[in-house]
Motif scaffolding. Structure first.
Motif, PDB file in Angstrom:
ATOM      1  N   ALA A  19       0.855  -1.192   0.000  1.00 54.90           N
ATOM      2  CA  ALA A  19       0.000   0.000   0.000  1.00 54.90           C
ATOM      3  C   ALA A  19       0.888   1.238   0.000  1.00 54.90           C
ATOM      4  O   ALA A  19       2.113   1.137   0.146  1.00 54.90           O
ATOM      5  CB  ALA A  19      -0.901   0.019   1.232  1.00 54.90           C
ATOM      6  N   VAL A  20       0.255   2.383  -0.131  1.00 53.08           N
ATOM      7  CA  VAL A  20       0.940   3.636   0.155  1.00 53.08           C
ATOM      8  C   VAL A  20       0.748   3.908   1.640  1.00 53.08           C
ATOM      9  O   VAL A  20      -0.386   3.885   2.137  1.00 53.08           O
ATOM     10  CB  VAL A  20       0.390   4.802  -0.672  1.00 53.08           C
ATOM     11  CG1 VAL A  20       1.087   6.107  -0.291  1.00 53.08           C
ATOM     12  CG2 VAL A  20       0.566   4.514  -2.165  1.00 53.08           C
ATOM     13  N   TYR A  21       1.834   4.136   2.338  1.00 56.09           N
ATOM     14  CA  TYR A  21       1.795   4.367   3.775  1.00 56.09           C
ATOM     15  C   TYR A  21       1.958   5.861   4.052  1.00 56.09           C
ATOM     16  O   TYR A  21       2.868   6.508   3.516  1.00 56.09           O
ATOM     17  CB  TYR A  21       2.899   3.580   4.469  1.00 56.09           C
ATOM     18  CG  TYR A  21       2.554   2.120   4.626  1.00 56.09           C
ATOM     19  CD1 TYR A  21       2.514   1.271   3.531  1.00 56.09           C
ATOM     20  CD2 TYR A  21       2.236   1.595   5.879  1.00 56.09           C
ATOM     21  CE1 TYR A  21       2.176  -0.061   3.668  1.00 56.09           C
ATOM     22  CE2 TYR A  21       1.895   0.252   6.027  1.00 56.09           C
ATOM     23  CZ  TYR A  21       1.869  -0.565   4.914  1.00 56.09           C
ATOM     24  OH  TYR A  21       1.525  -1.876   5.058  1.00 56.09           O
ATOM     25  N   TYR A  22       1.071   6.368   4.896  1.00 57.26           N
ATOM     26  CA  TYR A  22       1.042   7.783   5.236  1.00 57.26           C
ATOM     27  C   TYR A  22       1.291   7.983   6.721  1.00 57.26           C
ATOM     28  O   TYR A  22       0.762   7.252   7.562  1.00 57.26           O
ATOM     29  CB  TYR A  22      -0.319   8.392   4.903  1.00 57.26           C
ATOM     30  CG  TYR A  22      -0.686   8.356   3.444  1.00 57.26           C
ATOM     31  CD1 TYR A  22      -1.397   7.282   2.921  1.00 57.26           C
ATOM     32  CD2 TYR A  22      -0.339   9.397   2.588  1.00 57.26           C
ATOM     33  CE1 TYR A  22      -1.746   7.234   1.581  1.00 57.26           C
ATOM     34  CE2 TYR A  22      -0.684   9.366   1.250  1.00 57.26           C
ATOM     35  CZ  TYR A  22      -1.385   8.277   0.759  1.00 57.26           C
ATOM     36  OH  TYR A  22      -1.734   8.248  -0.566  1.00 57.26           O
ATOM     37  N   CYS A  23       2.038   9.003   7.010  1.00 56.71           N
ATOM     38  CA  CYS A  23       2.255   9.443   8.376  1.00 56.71           C
ATOM     39  C   CYS A  23       1.283  10.589   8.660  1.00 56.71           C
ATOM     40  O   CYS A  23       1.018  11.413   7.781  1.00 56.71           O
ATOM     41  CB  CYS A  23       3.700   9.916   8.490  1.00 56.71           C
ATOM     42  SG  CYS A  23       4.161  10.652  10.040  1.00 56.71           S
ATOM     43  N   ALA A  24       0.768  10.647   9.879  1.00 54.05           N
ATOM     44  CA  ALA A  24      -0.176  11.697  10.246  1.00 54.05           C
ATOM     45  C   ALA A  24       0.112  12.196  11.647  1.00 54.05           C
ATOM     46  O   ALA A  24       0.586  11.434  12.500  1.00 54.05           O
ATOM     47  CB  ALA A  24      -1.609  11.168  10.155  1.00 54.05           C
ATOM     48  N   ALA A  25      -0.196  13.470  11.875  1.00 50.98           N
ATOM     49  CA  ALA A  25       0.070  14.094  13.172  1.00 50.98           C
ATOM     50  C   ALA A  25      -1.161  14.803  13.688  1.00 50.98           C
ATOM     51  O   ALA A  25      -1.921  15.408  12.926  1.00 50.98           O
ATOM     52  CB  ALA A  25       1.221  15.092  13.036  1.00 50.98           C
ATOM     53  N   ARG A  26      -1.325  14.746  14.990  1.00 52.58           N
ATOM     54  CA  ARG A  26      -2.412  15.462  15.660  1.00 52.58           C
ATOM     55  C   ARG A  26      -1.771  16.432  16.635  1.00 52.58           C
ATOM     56  O   ARG A  26      -1.045  16.025  17.541  1.00 52.58           O
ATOM     57  CB  ARG A  26      -3.323  14.502  16.407  1.00 52.58           C
ATOM     58  CG  ARG A  26      -4.402  15.192  17.220  1.00 52.58           C
ATOM     59  CD  ARG A  26      -5.205  14.194  18.032  1.00 52.58           C
ATOM     60  NE  ARG A  26      -6.082  14.853  18.987  1.00 52.58           N
ATOM     61  CZ  ARG A  26      -7.320  15.212  18.715  1.00 52.58           C
ATOM     62  NH1 ARG A  26      -7.837  14.962  17.523  1.00 52.58           N
ATOM     63  NH2 ARG A  26      -8.061  15.803  19.627  1.00 52.58           N
TER      64      ARG A  26
END
Length: 127
Positions: free
Chosen positions: A92-99
């Motif tokens: 898959a395409v892996y995404y990093c996310a921040a809160r």
């Protein structure tokens, strides 16, 4: 708003390992809750793993438990995803996310919980 840059994706054989990195800009990284998501072709984006601001709390989706490890180094403004025993279905395409401003003893797992996203890195697993 923090900027996120993922790296470490690539092609690996079934059963192999990869380590993804997500480097964050800015001075407030230690206050961010972080997550890794993935999206395979024709499928919705899904959460893979998440970690709270100090690394004390982690979350894994069932399909990666025991194989993936999320960690963070606040001194380096970086979050990692160690992926072991990779399977073709992990491709898959892996995404990093921040809160932002998440000094909480919990993780977040919904897309809407996160305020910043990286551009993604492709992971391909050959069988």
């Amino acid at each position: 708003q923090v900027q996120l840059v993922e790296s470490g994706g690539g092609l690996v054989q079934d059963g192999g390992s990869l380590r993804l990195s997500c480097a964050a800009s800015g001075r407030s990284f230690s206050s961010y809750g972080m997550g890794w998501f993935r999206q395979a072709p024709g499928k919705e984006r899904e959460v893979v793993a998440a970690v709270n601001w100090n690394g004390g709390r982690t979350y894994y989706t069932d399909s990666v438990k025991g194989r993936f490890i999320i960690s963070r180094d606040n001194a380096k403004n970086t979050v990692y995803l160690q992926m072991n025993s990779l399977k073709p279905e992990d491709a898959a395409v892996y995404y990093c996310a921040a809160r932002a401003r998440s000094y909480e003893n919990r993780t977040y797992t919904k897309e809407a919980d996160f305020t910043s996203w990286g551009q993604g890195t492709q992971v391909t697993v050959s069988s």
